[in-house]
Design an enzyme around this catalytic site. Structure first.
Site, PDB file in Angstrom:
ATOM      1  CG  HIS A 172     -14.600  -1.293  -2.104  1.00 52.59           C
ATOM      2  ND1 HIS A 172     -14.642  -1.580  -3.449  1.00 52.59           N
ATOM      3  CD2 HIS A 172     -15.699  -1.900  -1.565  1.00 52.59           C
ATOM      4  CE1 HIS A 172     -15.694  -2.330  -3.714  1.00 52.59           C
ATOM      5  NE2 HIS A 172     -16.354  -2.537  -2.593  1.00 52.59           N
TER       6      HIS A 172
ATOM      7  CD  GLN B 148     -17.592  -1.119  -7.648  1.00 52.46           C
ATOM      8  OE1 GLN B 148     -17.904  -0.764  -8.774  1.00 52.46           O
ATOM      9  NE2 GLN B 148     -17.486  -2.386  -7.321  1.00 52.46           N
ATOM     10  CG  ASN B 149     -12.213   3.637  -8.504  1.00 50.45           C
ATOM     11  OD1 ASN B 149     -12.290   2.429  -8.741  1.00 50.45           O
ATOM     12  ND2 ASN B 149     -12.473   4.562  -9.404  1.00 50.45           N
ATOM     13  CB  VAL B 150      -8.932   2.686  -2.481  1.00 50.70           C
ATOM     14  CG1 VAL B 150      -9.813   1.501  -2.093  1.00 50.70           C
ATOM     15  CG2 VAL B 150      -7.791   2.231  -3.396  1.00 50.70           C
ATOM     16  CG  ASP B 151      -8.805   6.831  -7.310  1.00 50.17           C
ATOM     17  OD1 ASP B 151      -9.614   7.779  -7.259  1.00 50.17           O
ATOM     18  OD2 ASP B 151      -8.915   5.904  -8.145  1.00 50.17           O
TER      19      ASP B 151
ATOM     20  N   GLY C 107     -17.225   2.515 -15.708  1.00 50.45           N
ATOM     21  CA  GLY C 107     -15.955   1.819 -15.536  1.00 50.45           C
ATOM     22  C   GLY C 107     -15.929   0.744 -14.482  1.00 50.45           C
ATOM     23  CB  THR C 108     -17.824  -0.734 -12.102  1.00 48.54           C
ATOM     24  OG1 THR C 108     -17.945  -1.919 -11.287  1.00 48.54           O
ATOM     25  CG2 THR C 108     -19.207  -0.205 -12.410  1.00 48.54           C
ATOM     26  CB  SER C 109     -16.470  -5.805 -14.122  1.00 41.59           C
ATOM     27  OG  SER C 109     -16.273  -6.062 -12.733  1.00 41.59           O
TER      28      SER C 109
ATOM     29  CE1 TYR D  53      -4.170  -1.644  -0.170  1.00 42.20           C
ATOM     30  CE2 TYR D  53      -3.023  -3.260   1.183  1.00 42.20           C
ATOM     31  CZ  TYR D  53      -4.083  -2.920   0.372  1.00 42.20           C
ATOM     32  OH  TYR D  53      -5.064  -3.851   0.090  1.00 42.20           O
TER      33      TYR D  53
END
Length: 233
Positions: A104, A86-89, A175-177, A53
């Site tokens: 997340h 859903q991104n952690v950025d 941009g998510t599956s 990380y």
């Protein structure tokens, strides 16, 4: 002012140079999920997880918001916008989005290993000092860990996200599956009659029986097209 709710995934940040996890050549092909993204992996080798990380944070600091991030921020002039990611950025925030729900966790934040969601032990790392040292402790004396929702852990902001989506006049997926649950199931909370758009260059199956308008483009180009569609509403 209508409420626009947006659900974003890794494809939102791919154009910013921030490495994705699931795509071909992504992080999960080089780092086993169970080693760096589970509570068990942390218990086995916290130094390995800490180093992983630390490296991601340095990569994030070098990344920049892309045109898609900027368009979403600018849409706040016309809509009440909530971004559920859903991104952690932190690229949405750096682009100017003011209401972002991180499902997340957040990469630039660290927390207690004993009680990860205790607000008093969550703190943000700076771009000047983004690394955590091996053995560094949180305020409660436990090891300092990333404030990331790992596989097998509960998603603490899921109910909040579902409430936002249930109030949406317009809903956009970018941009998510839609393969990761429980986040993928959030689509089912969109009110009947609220238009749904999907922006992704790949084919994505939406887990809900409702009309979805698909824009087969990367995030930035897809959002430029969406702007035209929204001007007609």
């Amino acid at each position: 002012m209508k409420k626009l709710v947006v659900l974003t995934g890794a494809g939102m940040s791919a154009e910013s140079g921030f490495e994705t996890f699931r795509d071909a050549g992504g992080l999960w092909e080089r780092y086993p999920v169970e080693a760096v993204a589970t509570p068990e992996g942390w218990e086995r080798d916290p130094a390995l997880v800490t180093d992983f990380y630390n490296g991601l944070r340095r990569q994030l600091i070098a990344a920049r918001p892309n045109e898609g991030h900027r368009i979403l921020a600018e849409l706040e002039e016309r809509f009440r916008v909530t971004v559920i990611t859903q991104n952690v950025d932190d690229l949405h925030e750096r682009a100017g989005s003011s209401h972002v729900i991180h499902l997340h966790g957040e990469l630039m934040k660290v927390c207690s290993s004993r009680t990860p969601d205790a607000p008093c032990y969550i703190r943000r790392l700076s771009e000047e000092h983004p690394d955590v040292a091996h053995g560094q402790l949180a305020g409660d004396g436990s090891l300092l860990r990333p404030w990331i929702v790992w596989f097998g852990e509960a998603v603490p902001r899921l109910a909040e996200a579902a409430d936002e989506i249930a109030q949406a006049d317009l809903f956009v997926i970018i941009g998510t599956s839609l393969n990761v649950y429980p986040a993928a199931g959030l689509v089912r909370h969109v009110p009947d009659g609220s238009p749904v758009w999907l922006i992704d260059p790949q084919e994505v199956r939406v887990p809900a029986s409702r009309p979805v308008e698909t824009i087969r483009e990367v995030a930035s180009r897809g959002l430029q097209i969406l702007l035209q569609r929204l001007s007609e509403i």
